[in-house]
Scaffold this motif. Structure first.
Motif, mmCIF file in Angstrom:
data_model
loop_
_atom_site.group_PDB
_atom_site.id
_atom_site.type_symbol
_atom_site.label_atom_id
_atom_site.label_comp_id
_atom_site.label_asym_id
_atom_site.label_seq_id
_atom_site.Cartn_x
_atom_site.Cartn_y
_atom_site.Cartn_z
ATOM 1 N N GLU A 62 0.870 -1.207 -0.012
ATOM 2 C CA GLU A 62 0.134 0.106 0.049
ATOM 3 C C GLU A 62 1.063 1.414 0.093
ATOM 4 O O GLU A 62 2.046 0.994 0.176
ATOM 5 N N ILE A 63 0.251 2.409 -0.256
ATOM 6 C CA ILE A 63 1.080 3.452 -0.484
ATOM 7 C C ILE A 63 1.740 3.923 0.981
ATOM 8 O O ILE A 63 2.792 4.559 0.941
ATOM 9 N N VAL B 127 -2.882 11.721 -9.814
ATOM 10 C CA VAL B 127 -2.358 10.304 -9.424
ATOM 11 C C VAL B 127 -1.894 10.385 -8.109
ATOM 12 O O VAL B 127 -1.587 9.204 -7.326
ATOM 13 N N ASP C 127 -4.016 11.143 -5.758
ATOM 14 C CA ASP C 127 -5.192 10.826 -4.966
ATOM 15 C C ASP C 127 -5.706 9.412 -5.430
ATOM 16 O O ASP C 127 -6.137 9.263 -6.582
ATOM 17 N N ALA C 128 -5.527 8.322 -4.720
ATOM 18 C CA ALA C 128 -5.672 7.068 -4.772
ATOM 19 C C ALA C 128 -7.419 7.010 -5.336
ATOM 20 O O ALA C 128 -7.531 6.235 -6.448
ATOM 21 N N SER D 88 -8.925 5.733 -8.987
ATOM 22 C CA SER D 88 -9.661 4.757 -9.180
ATOM 23 C C SER D 88 -10.992 5.131 -9.960
ATOM 24 O O SER D 88 -11.448 4.320 -10.941
ATOM 25 N N ASN E 297 6.760 12.653 -3.541
ATOM 26 C CA ASN E 297 5.386 12.164 -3.845
ATOM 27 C C ASN E 297 4.669 12.571 -5.371
ATOM 28 O O ASN E 297 4.291 11.511 -5.899
ATOM 29 N N ASN F 55 1.030 5.000 -7.280
ATOM 30 C CA ASN F 55 -0.288 4.824 -7.544
ATOM 31 C C ASN F 55 -0.726 4.322 -8.679
ATOM 32 O O ASN F 55 -1.522 3.500 -9.181
ATOM 33 N N GLN G 223 0.226 0.610 -9.298
ATOM 34 C CA GLN G 223 -0.895 -0.161 -8.561
ATOM 35 C C GLN G 223 -2.211 -0.405 -9.685
ATOM 36 O O GLN G 223 -2.561 -1.500 -9.402
ATOM 37 N N LYS G 224 -2.635 0.640 -10.253
ATOM 38 C CA LYS G 224 -3.685 0.511 -10.916
ATOM 39 C C LYS G 224 -3.374 -0.321 -12.239
ATOM 40 O O LYS G 224 -4.411 -1.004 -12.906
#
Lengths: 224, 224, 224, 224
Positions: C82-83, D40, D42-43, D47, D91, D99, D102-103
């Protein structure tokens, strides 16, 4: 060979056996190929090869040149080596490339103004261009030195419009010679020669605003 | 020289002028120094030099050896070079070090069991060991190749207890020869030779659980 | 700790258990040591720690600072992360060092003019500072970022007389925590903490004409 | 964009202004493009963007994903920085890419078995991915960390058939934003965006026996 779809291709090697089949393949596919025998370690042999090329392709300028040398790379404990072992590594890689670049760079410079793509000189390096393993001192010394030559030439000739690139081939190439060698057993775990040709063709076609100096090429399955 | 406080020191160079003054300095400071003339590019000259050393210091084992070669590094456009220029770079750096390592490694291996510090072989590299600038192709090729040899030997002889280290001297050294060269004008902007000696001494004294393979040394004022 | 022979030494850690024994050891050996609790990820905790140090050692300037953080480095498949896992790696290494450098650099700059050796800031890196292995993405991201900070600071503060060095510890350190871990079975195959202290002490003592920016430290028996 | 000749293309950015024109261009050239707004960092925003994509292109699998973030890179003396400046660099580069990966990685893994070319994830790096200049500590820290993530993922997902590549863009890109910036005055001395697209397309088309992990791209006129 990817280049033969666009250009006449010259293949140079010490022995005709190394290029005869490829010349036939290119010609059967409708391309134009010339095979020439030469020893890059021997400047006069190289000169007469370039004379031959000029005679056979009088109306063509040089678009791209690829240097690829196989000096062998037998593992050998350092204290079992003689100075001649070191020189084999250094002369084949750095010395041979030096002679080859001396002959090709004037021709590539001459092509800059009217070539459709930037004239290109590509060096085929190896894992040992970056990392010198135990008992591979001679092989690595030659590969390190050849990479140095390529870097220096890129900085000298890039601004003149000649693209000098160095490819690090990090894995076994799928050739008859490596047929029996294991590479982990997964499919496509040896580098296909066509993929190397595609990489070199891509490097040759790069716009001069976006030259690549160094590229690594390795099978998806290779650990690194 | 830092080492002479602890050991007899052997200085080897092609010409006696290069070491005569240092030998005198060491002896005046109460140390023991031997000067020997030899040409590292010539294996038989090197052999007889090591014979001489054995005669003069019969009861000593080799504790450390430092390779430092000055091949010159004249800037030269690639197409003005001849193969001899390349060979000067390669032979002086890689070839000379090869010969030197062939002679010293057996002696260093022989010292492993009873030396107070790990027997050490140090190579003096340069900025050009990592980066090949335009028009410095021969110099860089030799330095890259020498670094490769050092890396390979570190991997082969480290596990046997011999410490092989490569120092990248990134800046001008403060010697009579560089007196007239500018290095930006700030104080201490040329590397003091004593500092290099301290670095080499530190490398020699490293415990075998904590060997350094590569170290860079540069003035605080140097941009990099 | 090597530094305590020459200077009062400040030990900072989140928990007193981490430094209490070392403080006692240094004092028994006749040195002067101060232990302070602080969390480098928390700027105000760090500020009050530096206030405490100033009170306990009012007449001393800062000679050297060492940053060493243990963020843990559990192997984890990327899609299981996770982040927050990434942030643990980044904050501990890069974020913590950022806070630490913000506090120590003004003090080190203040020491430049009258310190016997160049004021020094040393970062403890790891193999993962140079190579990001599979399933170590968070750990490597933090170590890469910390190395970037060190490089940038070396270029900014070196010319002002502060020595910023980055040490790559490539192997297991011989501590109670690693007692049970295998490192190949050879003697001295884990890095002795004393050797790291010697390395840092040597870096601190380097003359400003000969700063080292990056040094690797690994057992003779480690393959690399 | 080179990819739109072969695939529907999704463009994702924080603001619609960043992709609206490109979407129109692709559609006018007969391609299929979808623009989606997302942040990006902001998960949850990311999503819902991927939900939108799935709705708009329900019958397509993901062939390739390119990460390119512009965090700005204002030069700033280290002691004028606050922790927030560091976090902006970390970040935007490392966190945003985390992020994004992950997607996209589950979707890319899902495409491996039936995609014509290996599913590809490309990271856009910079000169600062390899070298941290003075006063660019935050920018470089983020770029170093992002390169670490790419390397680790290449080692984890390459053997599963997903190609992870990192491109080092070493020079100014020729965009409206850089129009006024000098790059030495020679023609083609800023990187053409089309050339970057060609490079990414070539990386995507590489055979899995010959993946490139890292490529540098720079104008012929750039010194390096």
């Amino acid at each position: 060979m990817r280049f033969s779809k666009a250009y006449p291709v010259v293949l140079m090697s010490r022995r005709a056996e190394s290029y005869d089949d490829i010349v036939k393949d290119i010609e059967q596919a409708g391309g134009n190929a010339v095979g020439v025998s030469a020893d890059v370690m021997d400047a006069s042999s190289l000169s007469s090869a370039f004379e031959t090329i000029k005679e056979k392709l009088p109306n063509h300028k040089l678009a791209a040149a690829v240097y690829n040398v196989n000096t062998g790379f037998a593992r050998k404990p350092f204290l079992d080596m003689e100075i001649g072992d070191l020189q084999t590594g250094l002369n084949g890689a750095a010395g041979g490339f030096f002679n080859f670049a001396q002959k090709t760079l004037p021709l590539l410079l001459d092509s800059v103004s009217d070539a459709p793509s930037s004239p290109t000189l590509i060096i085929t390096g190896a894992t040992a261009s970056l990392k010198a393993s135990s008992q591979f001192s001679s092989f690595a010394a030659g590969r390190f030195a050849m990479r140095a030559l390529g870097q220096s030439l890129a900085r000298e000739f890039g601004p003149k419009g000649v693209h000098i690139a160095h490819a690090i081939i990090d894995g076994l190439i799928n050739t008859p010679a490596t047929q029996a060698w294991s590479s982990g057993g997964k499919p496509d775990s040896k580098i296909s020669p066509e993929s190397i040709a595609e990489a070199y063709w891509y490097l040759h076609k790069q716009h001069r605003s976006a030259f690549t100096q160094e590229i690594d090429i390795r099978p998806y399955s290779e650990s690194f």
